[in-house]
Design an enzyme around this catalytic site. Structure first.
Site, PDB file in Angstrom:
ATOM      1  N   ASN A 380      19.627  74.946   8.811  1.00  0.00           N
ATOM      2  CA  ASN A 380      21.050  74.860   9.161  1.00  0.00           C
ATOM      3  C   ASN A 380      21.229  74.952  10.678  1.00  0.00           C
ATOM      4  O   ASN A 380      20.767  75.938  11.283  1.00  0.00           O
ATOM      5  CB  ASN A 380      21.821  76.008   8.499  1.00  0.00           C
ATOM      6  CG  ASN A 380      23.298  75.979   8.864  1.00  0.00           C
ATOM      7  OD1 ASN A 380      24.065  75.190   8.347  1.00  0.00           O
ATOM      8  ND2 ASN A 380      23.703  76.839   9.801  1.00  0.00           N
ATOM      9  N   GLU A 381      21.859  73.950  11.270  1.00  0.00           N
ATOM     10  CA  GLU A 381      22.207  73.938  12.699  1.00  0.00           C
ATOM     11  C   GLU A 381      21.033  74.358  13.574  1.00  0.00           C
ATOM     12  O   GLU A 381      21.211  75.071  14.561  1.00  0.00           O
ATOM     13  CB  GLU A 381      23.413  74.842  12.961  1.00  0.00           C
ATOM     14  CG  GLU A 381      24.647  74.424  12.189  1.00  0.00           C
ATOM     15  CD  GLU A 381      25.948  74.895  12.793  1.00  0.00           C
ATOM     16  OE1 GLU A 381      25.938  75.862  13.571  1.00  0.00           O
ATOM     17  OE2 GLU A 381      26.993  74.278  12.499  1.00  0.00           O
ATOM     18  N   ASN A 435      27.616  69.656   9.608  1.00  0.00           N
ATOM     19  CA  ASN A 435      28.691  70.642   9.734  1.00  0.00           C
ATOM     20  C   ASN A 435      29.645  70.054  10.765  1.00  0.00           C
ATOM     21  O   ASN A 435      29.262  69.878  11.923  1.00  0.00           O
ATOM     22  CB  ASN A 435      28.141  71.972  10.248  1.00  0.00           C
ATOM     23  CG  ASN A 435      27.146  72.608   9.280  1.00  0.00           C
ATOM     24  OD1 ASN A 435      27.020  72.182   8.131  1.00  0.00           O
ATOM     25  ND2 ASN A 435      26.429  73.620   9.738  1.00  0.00           N
ATOM     26  N   TYR A 441      36.903  73.698  16.243  1.00  0.00           N
ATOM     27  CA  TYR A 441      36.188  73.990  17.495  1.00  0.00           C
ATOM     28  C   TYR A 441      36.434  72.931  18.558  1.00  0.00           C
ATOM     29  O   TYR A 441      36.261  73.173  19.736  1.00  0.00           O
ATOM     30  CB  TYR A 441      34.691  74.139  17.239  1.00  0.00           C
ATOM     31  CG  TYR A 441      34.354  75.408  16.507  1.00  0.00           C
ATOM     32  CD1 TYR A 441      34.746  76.633  17.017  1.00  0.00           C
ATOM     33  CD2 TYR A 441      33.664  75.385  15.307  1.00  0.00           C
ATOM     34  CE1 TYR A 441      34.458  77.809  16.350  1.00  0.00           C
ATOM     35  CE2 TYR A 441      33.360  76.553  14.636  1.00  0.00           C
ATOM     36  CZ  TYR A 441      33.765  77.765  15.165  1.00  0.00           C
ATOM     37  OH  TYR A 441      33.478  78.930  14.497  1.00  0.00           O
ATOM     38  N   TRP A 515      33.743  75.450   4.527  1.00  0.00           N
ATOM     39  CA  TRP A 515      33.265  76.691   5.125  1.00  0.00           C
ATOM     40  C   TRP A 515      34.476  77.596   5.293  1.00  0.00           C
ATOM     41  O   TRP A 515      35.275  77.312   6.147  1.00  0.00           O
ATOM     42  CB  TRP A 515      32.582  76.447   6.479  1.00  0.00           C
ATOM     43  CG  TRP A 515      31.899  77.685   6.969  1.00  0.00           C
ATOM     44  CD1 TRP A 515      32.335  78.555   7.917  1.00  0.00           C
ATOM     45  CD2 TRP A 515      30.652  78.191   6.476  1.00  0.00           C
ATOM     46  NE1 TRP A 515      31.444  79.582   8.056  1.00  0.00           N
ATOM     47  CE2 TRP A 515      30.409  79.387   7.186  1.00  0.00           C
ATOM     48  CE3 TRP A 515      29.751  77.786   5.505  1.00  0.00           C
ATOM     49  CZ2 TRP A 515      29.264  80.172   6.951  1.00  0.00           C
ATOM     50  CZ3 TRP A 515      28.625  78.559   5.279  1.00  0.00           C
ATOM     51  CH2 TRP A 515      28.396  79.736   6.006  1.00  0.00           C
ATOM     52  N   LYS A 536      37.345  82.182   7.967  1.00  0.00           N
ATOM     53  CA  LYS A 536      37.544  80.795   7.500  1.00  0.00           C
ATOM     54  C   LYS A 536      37.614  80.714   5.982  1.00  0.00           C
ATOM     55  O   LYS A 536      37.702  79.620   5.425  1.00  0.00           O
ATOM     56  CB  LYS A 536      36.430  79.898   8.027  1.00  0.00           C
ATOM     57  CG  LYS A 536      36.467  79.750   9.542  1.00  0.00           C
ATOM     58  CD  LYS A 536      35.583  78.652  10.041  1.00  0.00           C
ATOM     59  CE  LYS A 536      35.550  78.635  11.552  1.00  0.00           C
ATOM     60  NZ  LYS A 536      34.758  79.749  12.121  1.00  0.00           N
TER      61      LYS A 536
HETATM   62  C1  GCU Z   1      28.397  77.117  11.712  1.00  0.00           C
HETATM   63  C2  GCU Z   1      27.399  77.888  10.882  1.00  0.00           C
HETATM   64  C3  GCU Z   1      28.038  78.984  10.090  1.00  0.00           C
HETATM   65  C4  GCU Z   1      29.191  79.573  10.868  1.00  0.00           C
HETATM   66  C5  GCU Z   1      30.253  78.520  11.059  1.00  0.00           C
HETATM   67  C6  GCU Z   1      31.462  79.017  11.847  1.00  0.00           C
HETATM   68  O1  GCU Z   1      28.378  75.788  11.599  1.00  0.00           O
HETATM   69  O2  GCU Z   1      26.511  77.132  10.119  1.00  0.00           O
HETATM   70  O3  GCU Z   1      27.053  79.936   9.806  1.00  0.00           O
HETATM   71  O4  GCU Z   1      29.699  80.707  10.269  1.00  0.00           O
HETATM   72  O5  GCU Z   1      29.720  77.437  11.722  1.00  0.00           O
HETATM   73  O6  GCU Z   1      31.464  78.873  13.063  1.00  0.00           O
HETATM   74  O7  GCU Z   1      32.381  79.534  11.252  1.00  0.00           O
END
Ligand code: GCU
Length: 754
Positions: A380-381, A435, A441, A515, A536
């Site tokens: 992941n990322e 993602n 963001y 998310w 979130k």
């Molecule tokens: C990311 C990440 C998550 C994180 C989320 C966020 O992409 O994979 O673990 O919590 O973004 O910023 O809320």
């Protein structure tokens, strides 16, 4: 026979590294499992205790009737690293806080009470994932511990915490073939392995086979086998027995399902040959002031909420979840993406790769039988810190490991949003996901659809999913003009209204995962006036409140008739009229205000009623669709409560208002120009910082934007300095009004470059 005894009570605990106890430490804190020492500090913000803590307990050695039996301790989750001692002797060491492991303690036992001591460690350490991530790394024995005894001949307990048997059902003409094998230890040619396939719905045996234990492989045909699907998640129990003469020596039962699936880059996901776009959520496991020390009821409540929202998939992020949870997904019908915590920061040490290998092996071996799982997530990322040949190579190795351990499932990964749309990170795994956070963001929510289409056009052979998308929603904040980064419940709902439609319009996207389903603990965070949490979630961290965004998805996904009036917590509203948004899967919604019919609207999931009159004082609003009703009580007030706006957002709104008086009468409608030799918003922040006059413009603008002046001393400088002004504004000022960027450009283009 095998005997399994949970040992959850009568532990002692020390929240410091006191070293191995020589005798039972009566004076330590009495403790019951599951337990984490970060239940409170892990979600309070700031630091949380990360280090070694100790657990101790005594236990009687189980007695096997015949000589040669073995005794194991089984740990279902110990964060993040554990060393186990029995009677002062180290019996095993395990790295990784999310998978099960067992220790053979037979040779360390004595006749009477045995002293068990466990040192758990969640300190920062290279070589163990996760290294760094946006969630709290809770320490402790947060899942069950079992004492297992088996006769000398038994199904293997030593292979990565797995069950010692393997059953792989597959669809066949007229029924299903169950390929089965077992891994018996210490057997001779007299031993047999038998397999009985039960239909748990009626308890009937529908298939049987017997094989010599030294060659136990077999295929069992089950005629007219029922399929496992999301709406009818039919399971079969397979009891595997190790037998000698007329005696069962050991027995293991696994639950499996018959289903097949595939993904097509143009058509998306298919389950049993039926197109089934996967639409669902990600889940973090922790809860308010419990951390990750959960009960079966906690898991059940989460799974039930995920079903209630109408999701058909869940991404179990960012690590291996509890066995109970995968079982719930099997029985309730959810397609699962399971993954290891190879996340955020790539650790180039060889131990770190070894740790990925062992965590992935454990994930697959321990969860092989769950029909709900269709995807193994590799990382992941992981490109946050940049790409390297070694990183790509390690991915290749992990993918081939997954294929070797389990050729029946697909591999996947979650790209960080800035991963280039071509290059070596693509087609490493069978399917991929991004993602993407446009509308939170950076960028605007409207950028999501076009971005996905552009990727799809450029990479038509890549199966693309969206592994994360979302934004914060805090129930204190409300607004009639919701905007990006205002943390309001209304912006979160508006964003998800948009996203749900984007995905409904694109069935070729094989899976999408919000998310996150639940707010979760993230000690490093301090956002929207709430410390230590990521907000979130569609549901709060205590699972008590479904935010409005929850109902957006219920309207889009659920087949149960529903109607929900949004904005019930935005209960005190100023103005003679207001807007009411209703989420429903009905074709029409009727709105009544204070007993009077107001309007009836036709719509698709989101029904907007503008100019709804409010009388001073209390108003009763009722929405009705397909016979289902919901009601809201709204009070008309002179002035909306100040706490509806986050102070930082208020400062920003003020700043922006002042900004426009400050910049005077610039023509903000004129298209932006970028004359040669002049500064502009296309220049890099660090270059502008070299010119005091131009930098002053930027400082004023960021002060208006965020209430904080831009400075090379600030913590964010490293992140911002290499961006263009245009980018920086897009990232940090999602809610900037029209003309803001243009006004900065107009001022910068007045200033000569050196
Ligand atoms: C990311 C990440 C998550 C994180 C989320 C966020 O992409 O994979 O673990 O919590 O973004 O910023 O809320």
């Amino acid at each position: 026979m095998r005997n399994i005894v949970p040992i959850l009570t009568d532990w002692r605990f020390r929240r410091e590294d006191v070293g191995l106890p020589e005798s039972f430490p009566e004076d330590w804190e009495p403790m019951t499992l599951p337990h984490t020492w970060n239940a409170v500090d892990g979600m309070a913000g700031g630091g949380y205790y990360r280090g070694v803590c100790w657990y101790a307990r005594t236990f009687e050695a189980p007695v096997q009737p015949l000589p040669g039996g073995r005794v194991y301790l089984e740990f279902l989750g110990a964060g993040n690293e554990a060393t186990v001692y029995v009677n002062g002797k180290e019996v095993c060491h395990h790295k990784g806080g999310y998978s099960a492991f067992r220790c053979d303690v037979t040779d360390a036992l004595n006749g009477g009470a045995n002293l068990l001591a466990v040192a758990c460690n969640n300190a920062e350490k290279t070589g163990i994932y996760p290294q760094s991530a946006d969630f709290t790394f809770y320490g402790g024995l947060y899942r069950a511990v079992n004492l297992i005894s088996v006769p000398e001949a038994h199904f293997d307990l030593d292979y990565f915490g797995g069950p010692g048997v393997r059953v792989t059902p597959k669809r066949a003409v007229g029924g299903a073939l169950f390929a089965a094998t077992a891994f018996p230890k210490n057997v001779t040619e007299q031993y047999r392995v038998t397999y009985t396939v039960f239909d748990p719905e009626n308890g009937e045996a529908v298939g049987f086979a017997s094989r010599p234990a030294l060659a136990p492989e077999v295929e069992i045909f089950v005629p007219d086998a029922k399929l496992w699907s999301i709406d009818a998640p039919h399971l079969y129990d397979v009891a595997v027995r190790l037998e000698l003469a007329n005696e069962t020596v050991d027995e293991v039962t696994v639950s499996v399902g018959v289903r097949d699936f595939s993904v097509d880059p143009q058509k998306g996901f298919f389950l049993n040959g039926v197109s089934t776009p996967l639409r669902g959520v990600c889940r973090h496991q922790d809860r308010l002031y419990k951390g990750n020390a959960l009960t079966e009821d906690d898991h059940f409540e989460d799974a039930a909420l995920i079903k209630e929202i109408g999701a058909n998939t869940v991404r179990l992020a960012h690590y291996q979840h509890a066995q109970e949870f995968y079982e719930l997904c099997d029985t309730l019908g959810l397609v699962v993406w399971a993954e290891i915590p190879f996340i955020s920061v790539f650790d180039p040490s060889p131990e770190a790769h070894e740790n990925c290998v062992s965590q992935l092996t454990e994930l697959i071996v321990q969860n092989y039988h769950h029909p709900s799982i269709c995807f193994w997530g590799i990382s992941n990322e992981i490109l946050i810190g940049g790409i390297s040949e070694q990183l790509v190579e390690n991915h290749r190795a992990l993918v081939s490991l997954a294929k070797e351990l389990d050729p029946t499932r697909l591999t996947t990964l979650a790209h960080v949003s800035m991963t280039p749309t071509d290059g070596p990170m693509h087609t490493l795994t069978d399917v991929e996901s991004y993602n993407i956070y446009f509308g939170w963001y950076g960028g605007r929510m409207e950028d999501n659809g076009p971005w996905l289409d552009a990727f799809h056009e450029k990479q038509p052979n890549v199966c693309l999913g969206v592994s994360e998308y979302g934004c914060e929603g805090i129930l204190t904040y409300h607004s009639a003009h919701p905007a990006c980064k205002d943390y309001s419940e209304e912006y979160q709902a508006l964003y998800h209204e948009h996203m749900a439609q984007v995905f409904e319009d694109r069935p070729w996207i094989w899976a999408t995962h919000v998310w996150n389903m639940f707010d979760f603990g993230s000690a490093v965070r301090d956002e929207g006036g709430v410390k230590g949490r990521n907000n979130k979630g569609l549901v709060t961290i205590d699972r008590n409140t479904k935010k409005d965004a929850f109902y957006v998805y219920q309207a889009f996904w659920s087949k149960e008739p529903m109607v929900h009036i949004a904005g019930k917590r935005y209960a005190e509203r100023a103005g003679e009229t207001t807007q009411i948004r209703v989420y429903s899967n009905a074709g029409f919604v009727r709105l009544t205000v204070n007993g009077q019919f107001f309007a009836k609207r036709r719509g698709h999931r989101v029904f907007v009623f503008d100019d709804v009159p409010l009388r001073p004082g209390l108003n009763q609003i009722v929405a009705e669709g397909d016979g289902v009703k919901d009601t809201a009580a709204l009070t008309r007030v002179e002035q909306e409560p100040e706490h509806y706006t986050l102070p930082q957002v208020r400062a920003q709104q003020e700043g922006v208002k002042n900004w426009f008086t400050l910049v005077g009468d610039l023509d903000l409608k004129a298209p932006m120009s970028f004359p040669k030799g002049k500064w502009s918003v296309r220049d890099k922040v660090s270059d502008i910082a070299e010119c005091p006059e131009a930098f002053a413009v930027l400082k004023k603008a960021t002060l208006a934007m965020s209430g904080a002046e831009l400075s090379p001393e600030s913590g964010m400088w490293g992140f911002i300095k290499n961006q263009t002004v245009e980018n920086m504004i897009a990232m940090g000022g999602g809610s900037m009004p029209e003309g803001f960027l243009e006004s900065i450009n107009a001022q910068l283009t007045e200033i000569d470059k050196p």
